[in-house]
Design a protein around this motif. Structure first.
Motif, PDB file in Angstrom:
ATOM      1  N   ASP A 217      33.012  45.904 -48.171  1.00  0.00           N
ATOM      2  CA  ASP A 217      32.418  44.600 -47.898  1.00  0.00           C
ATOM      3  C   ASP A 217      31.636  44.734 -46.599  1.00  0.00           C
ATOM      4  O   ASP A 217      32.215  44.855 -45.521  1.00  0.00           O
TER       5      ASP A 217
ATOM      6  N   MET B   1      32.626  33.997 -48.832  1.00  0.00           N
ATOM      7  CA  MET B   1      33.090  34.949 -49.838  1.00  0.00           C
ATOM      8  C   MET B   1      34.503  35.443 -49.504  1.00  0.00           C
ATOM      9  O   MET B   1      35.325  35.616 -50.402  1.00  0.00           O
TER      10      MET B   1
ATOM     11  N   THR C 195      36.426  34.100 -52.600  1.00  0.00           N
ATOM     12  CA  THR C 195      36.502  35.190 -53.573  1.00  0.00           C
ATOM     13  C   THR C 195      37.627  36.160 -53.244  1.00  0.00           C
ATOM     14  O   THR C 195      38.513  36.391 -54.067  1.00  0.00           O
TER      15      THR C 195
ATOM     16  N   VAL D  33      41.568  38.261 -57.885  1.00  0.00           N
ATOM     17  CA  VAL D  33      40.651  39.220 -57.254  1.00  0.00           C
ATOM     18  C   VAL D  33      41.443  40.166 -56.356  1.00  0.00           C
ATOM     19  O   VAL D  33      41.290  41.394 -56.436  1.00  0.00           O
TER      20      VAL D  33
ATOM     21  N   GLN E 262      29.187  36.219 -54.118  1.00  0.00           N
ATOM     22  CA  GLN E 262      29.667  36.292 -55.501  1.00  0.00           C
ATOM     23  C   GLN E 262      30.879  35.381 -55.667  1.00  0.00           C
ATOM     24  O   GLN E 262      31.851  35.499 -54.920  1.00  0.00           O
TER      25      GLN E 262
ATOM     26  N   PHE F  90      32.212  38.097 -59.766  1.00  0.00           N
ATOM     27  CA  PHE F  90      32.672  39.232 -58.960  1.00  0.00           C
ATOM     28  C   PHE F  90      33.632  40.103 -59.763  1.00  0.00           C
ATOM     29  O   PHE F  90      33.512  41.336 -59.754  1.00  0.00           O
TER      30      PHE F  90
END
Length: 169
Positions: free
Chosen positions: A45, A57, A61, A67, A139, A144
């Motif tokens: 990232d 994010m 996310t 995730v 995303q 994602f």
């Protein structure tokens, strides 16, 4: 009754902490890929401290339990500050911070992002630290995960992205 409530609280706390991403440094991820029998890819990232979409994010996310669990299982997770000032040795080269204007950039960030310094951008590398793809922009969870599975499950080896994602249908 009190014991049941305490047990449930402990179980929920354990479940939540087990679904947290444990970020590592770039150097640590490189070292992990050198372990015999390594089967994990590397996820990076690339962010900056001032990037609002990077923070969004992180919150929306990366803190999603699905995730976090998927990424922890399939990738070494690296958080890389694109404006970090520490030199990094990688692949026979030293990557440094480059002062530029009000802010500078790290040469490794430029290399990972193919000189397109846009944040957030996430980067997928294979088990041997070879580039699979940078993915620019914020995303949401479902898109994602689709991208992460494409690389994490080696679908990219058998099918192009457009076919996999149903682009153009």
């Amino acid at each position: 009754m009190r014991t049941i409530v305490l047990t449930l609280c402990l179980l929920v706390a354990t479940t939540i902490s087990a679904q947290e991403i444990h970020w590592m440094s770039f150097e640590d991820a490189v070292a992990m890929t050198k372990n015999e029998g390594n089967t994990k890819k590397v996820f990076i990232d690339v962010y900056t401290d001032w990037c609002g979409w990077c923070k969004k994010m992180d919150k929306d996310t990366f803190q999603n339990p699905e995730v976090a669990a998927y990424m922890q299982e399939n990738f070494y997770m690296v958080k890389f500050n694109a404006e970090g000032k520490e030199p990094i040795e990688f692949d026979g080269r030293t990557f440094n911070y480059v002062p530029s204007g009000r802010r500078g950039y790290h040469e490794l960030a430029a290399a990972l992002l193919q000189n397109r310094l846009s944040y957030p951008t996430v980067v997928f590398l294979d088990e041997n630290m070879k580039m699979l793809s940078p993915v620019p922009g914020y995303q949401k969870v479902d898109p994602f995960l689709q991208i992460a599975r494409y690389f994490g499950e080696d679908i990219y080896k058998e099918q192009d992205w457009k076919s996999y994602a149903g682009v153009g249908k």
